[in-house]
Design a protein around this motif. Structure first.
Motif, mmCIF file in Angstrom:
data_model
loop_
_atom_site.group_PDB
_atom_site.id
_atom_site.type_symbol
_atom_site.label_atom_id
_atom_site.label_comp_id
_atom_site.label_asym_id
_atom_site.label_seq_id
_atom_site.Cartn_x
_atom_site.Cartn_y
_atom_site.Cartn_z
ATOM 1 N N MET A 7 20.978 -9.798 14.366
ATOM 2 C CA MET A 7 20.520 -10.419 13.131
ATOM 3 C C MET A 7 19.042 -10.125 12.902
ATOM 4 O O MET A 7 18.281 -9.931 13.843
ATOM 5 C CB MET A 7 20.757 -11.923 13.188
ATOM 6 N N ARG A 8 18.659 -10.086 11.649
ATOM 7 C CA ARG A 8 17.245 -9.922 11.328
ATOM 8 C C ARG A 8 16.483 -11.150 11.799
ATOM 9 O O ARG A 8 16.999 -12.263 11.748
ATOM 10 C CB ARG A 8 17.060 -9.768 9.827
ATOM 11 N N PRO A 9 15.236 -10.984 12.244
ATOM 12 C CA PRO A 9 14.457 -12.152 12.669
ATOM 13 C C PRO A 9 14.225 -13.102 11.493
ATOM 14 O O PRO A 9 13.938 -12.665 10.386
ATOM 15 C CB PRO A 9 13.131 -11.564 13.140
ATOM 16 N N ARG A 10 14.370 -14.372 11.750
ATOM 17 C CA ARG A 10 14.130 -15.396 10.739
ATOM 18 C C ARG A 10 12.637 -15.464 10.452
ATOM 19 O O ARG A 10 11.820 -15.508 11.361
ATOM 20 C CB ARG A 10 14.616 -16.756 11.250
ATOM 21 N N LYS A 11 12.278 -15.458 9.212
ATOM 22 C CA LYS A 11 10.873 -15.507 8.811
ATOM 23 C C LYS A 11 10.391 -16.953 8.859
ATOM 24 O O LYS A 11 10.974 -17.837 8.248
ATOM 25 C CB LYS A 11 10.665 -14.945 7.407
ATOM 26 N N LEU A 12 9.314 -17.184 9.588
ATOM 27 C CA LEU A 12 8.704 -18.502 9.611
ATOM 28 C C LEU A 12 7.762 -18.663 8.424
ATOM 29 O O LEU A 12 7.649 -19.730 7.847
ATOM 30 C CB LEU A 12 7.939 -18.721 10.917
ATOM 31 N N CYS A 13 7.066 -17.587 8.089
ATOM 32 C CA CYS A 13 6.150 -17.576 6.951
ATOM 33 C C CYS A 13 6.756 -16.656 5.897
ATOM 34 O O CYS A 13 6.707 -15.429 6.026
ATOM 35 C CB CYS A 13 4.772 -17.083 7.379
ATOM 36 N N LEU A 14 7.333 -17.245 4.874
ATOM 37 C CA LEU A 14 7.991 -16.453 3.835
ATOM 38 C C LEU A 14 6.985 -15.699 2.976
ATOM 39 O O LEU A 14 7.241 -14.577 2.558
ATOM 40 C CB LEU A 14 8.859 -17.348 2.959
ATOM 41 N N CYS A 15 5.837 -16.298 2.692
ATOM 42 C CA CYS A 15 4.848 -15.652 1.822
ATOM 43 C C CYS A 15 4.364 -14.325 2.399
ATOM 44 O O CYS A 15 4.186 -13.358 1.673
ATOM 45 C CB CYS A 15 3.649 -16.567 1.607
ATOM 46 N N LYS A 16 4.141 -14.292 3.698
ATOM 47 C CA LYS A 16 3.609 -13.091 4.340
ATOM 48 C C LYS A 16 4.653 -12.348 5.162
ATOM 49 O O LYS A 16 4.364 -11.318 5.757
ATOM 50 C CB LYS A 16 2.411 -13.456 5.236
ATOM 51 N N GLY A 17 5.878 -12.876 5.233
ATOM 52 C CA GLY A 17 6.968 -12.200 5.928
ATOM 53 C C GLY A 17 6.798 -12.140 7.435
ATOM 54 O O GLY A 17 7.145 -11.150 8.067
ATOM 55 N N VAL A 18 6.270 -13.211 8.031
ATOM 56 C CA VAL A 18 6.004 -13.243 9.466
ATOM 57 C C VAL A 18 7.138 -13.959 10.189
ATOM 58 O O VAL A 18 7.478 -15.094 9.857
ATOM 59 C CB VAL A 18 4.662 -13.943 9.766
ATOM 60 N N SER A 19 7.708 -13.282 11.185
ATOM 61 C CA SER A 19 8.802 -13.858 11.966
ATOM 62 C C SER A 19 8.282 -14.389 13.298
ATOM 63 O O SER A 19 7.134 -14.142 13.680
ATOM 64 C CB SER A 19 9.878 -12.804 12.226
ATOM 65 N N ASN A 33 -5.931 -17.561 20.464
ATOM 66 C CA ASN A 33 -6.024 -18.832 19.762
ATOM 67 C C ASN A 33 -5.405 -18.682 18.377
ATOM 68 O O ASN A 33 -5.084 -17.589 17.938
ATOM 69 C CB ASN A 33 -7.474 -19.340 19.704
ATOM 70 N N PHE A 34 -5.253 -19.803 17.704
ATOM 71 C CA PHE A 34 -4.523 -19.802 16.434
ATOM 72 C C PHE A 34 -5.249 -18.997 15.363
ATOM 73 O O PHE A 34 -4.624 -18.332 14.551
ATOM 74 C CB PHE A 34 -4.275 -21.243 15.980
ATOM 75 N N ARG A 35 -6.568 -19.030 15.362
ATOM 76 C CA ARG A 35 -7.325 -18.251 14.378
ATOM 77 C C ARG A 35 -7.094 -16.757 14.563
ATOM 78 O O ARG A 35 -6.989 -16.011 13.591
ATOM 79 C CB ARG A 35 -8.805 -18.563 14.468
ATOM 80 N N GLN A 36 -7.031 -16.316 15.800
ATOM 81 C CA GLN A 36 -6.756 -14.899 16.065
ATOM 82 C C GLN A 36 -5.351 -14.527 15.605
ATOM 83 O O GLN A 36 -5.135 -13.433 15.077
ATOM 84 C CB GLN A 36 -6.932 -14.579 17.543
ATOM 85 N N LEU A 37 -4.405 -15.427 15.813
ATOM 86 C CA LEU A 37 -3.039 -15.188 15.346
ATOM 87 C C LEU A 37 -3.008 -15.022 13.831
ATOM 88 O O LEU A 37 -2.384 -14.099 13.313
ATOM 89 C CB LEU A 37 -2.109 -16.334 15.761
ATOM 90 N N ILE A 38 -3.705 -15.899 13.134
ATOM 91 C CA ILE A 38 -3.747 -15.818 11.676
ATOM 92 C C ILE A 38 -4.403 -14.511 11.235
ATOM 93 O O ILE A 38 -3.939 -13.856 10.306
ATOM 94 C CB ILE A 38 -4.475 -17.038 11.082
ATOM 95 N N ALA A 39 -5.463 -14.106 11.917
ATOM 96 C CA ALA A 39 -6.145 -12.860 11.571
ATOM 97 C C ALA A 39 -5.232 -11.654 11.768
ATOM 98 O O ALA A 39 -5.263 -10.705 10.984
ATOM 99 C CB ALA A 39 -7.413 -12.704 12.408
ATOM 100 N N LYS A 40 -4.398 -11.688 12.812
ATOM 101 C CA LYS A 40 -3.504 -10.565 13.096
ATOM 102 C C LYS A 40 -2.275 -10.532 12.192
ATOM 103 O O LYS A 40 -1.825 -9.468 11.800
ATOM 104 C CB LYS A 40 -3.039 -10.605 14.554
ATOM 105 N N THR A 41 -1.720 -11.708 11.877
ATOM 106 C CA THR A 41 -0.447 -11.752 11.156
ATOM 107 C C THR A 41 -0.568 -12.204 9.701
ATOM 108 O O THR A 41 0.348 -11.978 8.926
ATOM 109 C CB THR A 41 0.535 -12.710 11.851
ATOM 110 N N HIS A 42 -1.633 -12.886 9.359
ATOM 111 C CA HIS A 42 -1.854 -13.475 8.031
ATOM 112 C C HIS A 42 -0.871 -14.609 7.742
ATOM 113 O O HIS A 42 -0.710 -15.022 6.589
ATOM 114 C CB HIS A 42 -1.797 -12.426 6.924
ATOM 115 N N ALA A 43 -0.200 -15.104 8.776
ATOM 116 C CA ALA A 43 0.711 -16.245 8.602
ATOM 117 C C ALA A 43 -0.093 -17.464 8.172
ATOM 118 O O ALA A 43 -1.263 -17.609 8.528
ATOM 119 C CB ALA A 43 1.436 -16.540 9.908
ATOM 120 N N THR A 44 0.500 -18.323 7.408
ATOM 121 C CA THR A 44 -0.042 -19.583 6.874
ATOM 122 C C THR A 44 -1.096 -19.379 5.795
ATOM 123 O O THR A 44 -1.658 -20.354 5.311
ATOM 124 C CB THR A 44 -0.635 -20.516 7.968
ATOM 125 N N THR A 45 -1.386 -18.144 5.389
ATOM 126 C CA THR A 45 -2.438 -17.914 4.400
ATOM 127 C C THR A 45 -1.914 -17.858 2.972
ATOM 128 O O THR A 45 -2.703 -17.659 2.047
ATOM 129 C CB THR A 45 -3.201 -16.613 4.706
#
Length: 78
Positions: A7-19, A33-45
């Protein structure tokens, strides 16, 4: 046969398509840390409604990484 791997990975962040897999890969690549995660994936933005799910997946991935590095078992207590 494990159907989850097909199955395709479920997207946690639909706006940025992050699974969840994207989050695990970012943590493995050094998002400590969480800020680095956001910088790498753009999740939650985007709209931000995924914040709790993304943060929970981040914590789980960090715990898994730490347990792998230290050789310890991650225990969760209620």
């Amino acid at each position: 046969m494990d159907l989850a791997c097909l199955m395709r990975p479920r997207k946690l962040c639909l706006c940025k398509g992050v699974s969840k897999q994207d989050i695990e890969e970012a943590v493995a690549a050094g998002a400590d840390n969480f800020r680095q995660l956001i910088a790498k994936t753009h999740a939650t933005t985007g709209c931000g409604t995924c914040y709790r799910d993304v943060y929970a997946a981040f914590r789980e991935a960090r715990e898994q990484k730490v347990c792998t590095l230290t050789g310890q078992i991650g225990l969760k207590f209620p």
